[in-house]
Design a protein around this motif. Structure first.
Motif, PDB file in Angstrom:
ATOM      1  N   VAL A  78     -71.305  14.872 -47.947  1.00 24.31           N
ATOM      2  CA  VAL A  78     -71.510  16.310 -47.778  1.00 24.31           C
ATOM      3  C   VAL A  78     -70.675  16.842 -46.619  1.00 24.31           C
ATOM      4  O   VAL A  78     -70.041  17.901 -46.732  1.00 24.31           O
ATOM      5  N   VAL A  79     -70.627  16.121 -45.519  1.00 27.25           N
ATOM      6  CA  VAL A  79     -69.822  16.542 -44.368  1.00 27.25           C
ATOM      7  C   VAL A  79     -68.341  16.580 -44.737  1.00 27.25           C
ATOM      8  O   VAL A  79     -67.616  17.521 -44.387  1.00 27.25           O
ATOM      9  N   ILE A  80     -67.864  15.582 -45.464  1.00 25.76           N
ATOM     10  CA  ILE A  80     -66.458  15.556 -45.880  1.00 25.76           C
ATOM     11  C   ILE A  80     -66.157  16.715 -46.819  1.00 25.76           C
ATOM     12  O   ILE A  80     -65.131  17.401 -46.674  1.00 25.76           O
ATOM     13  N   LEU A  81     -67.038  16.974 -47.785  1.00 25.98           N
ATOM     14  CA  LEU A  81     -66.825  18.095 -48.706  1.00 25.98           C
ATOM     15  C   LEU A  81     -66.850  19.434 -47.978  1.00 25.98           C
ATOM     16  O   LEU A  81     -66.033  20.313 -48.264  1.00 25.98           O
ATOM     17  N   LEU A  82     -67.763  19.607 -47.037  1.00 26.66           N
ATOM     18  CA  LEU A  82     -67.805  20.846 -46.272  1.00 26.66           C
ATOM     19  C   LEU A  82     -66.559  21.019 -45.412  1.00 26.66           C
ATOM     20  O   LEU A  82     -66.050  22.134 -45.262  1.00 26.66           O
ATOM     21  N   THR A  83     -66.039  19.934 -44.854  1.00 30.50           N
ATOM     22  CA  THR A  83     -64.807  20.007 -44.077  1.00 30.50           C
ATOM     23  C   THR A  83     -63.634  20.408 -44.953  1.00 30.50           C
ATOM     24  O   THR A  83     -62.825  21.256 -44.561  1.00 30.50           O
ATOM     25  N   ILE A  84     -63.542  19.825 -46.135  1.00 26.97           N
ATOM     26  CA  ILE A  84     -62.461  20.169 -47.060  1.00 26.97           C
ATOM     27  C   ILE A  84     -62.555  21.637 -47.473  1.00 26.97           C
ATOM     28  O   ILE A  84     -61.555  22.368 -47.445  1.00 26.97           O
TER      29      ILE A  84
END
Length: 72
Positions: free
Chosen positions: A12-18
Motif C-alpha cells: 500500500v505504501v509503495i502504491l501510494l508513493t507511485i
C-alpha cells in the motif's frame, strides 16, 4: 508495527508513493525532471515513470489492495 514489517502495508505504501509521485509530476514536471539525479527526487521521478507507463497495472493493483483491505 511499521509498514515495512507487514507485506500488505508495504504494498500500500509503495502504491501510494507511485500514485502521489505521478500526480505531482503531472503538475510539476520541470521540478522533478530537473532534479532527477538527486536521491530523494530521483526516487520520486522513478515512481512517477512507473505510474505513467504502467498506469493500468497500478490502477488494478490499487483496486485489488482496496478490495483486500475492505474484506480483511
Amino acid at each position: 508495527m511499521t509498514a515495512f514489517f507487514n507485506f500488505q502495508s508495504l504494498v500500500v505504501v509503495i502504491l501510494l508513493t507511485i500514485c502521489t509521485a505521478t500526480y505531482a509530476h503531472h503538475y510539476f514536471p520541470g521540478l522533478m525532471d530537473r532534479n532527477r539525479d538527486n536521491y530523494f527526487v530521483g526516487v520520486l521521478w522513478k515512481c512517477a515513470r512507473i505510474g505513467e507507463r504502467l498506469s493500468p497495472y497500478v490502477a488494478i493493483a490499487c483496486v485489488v489492495m482496496a478490495a483486500v483491505g475492505y474484506i480483511g
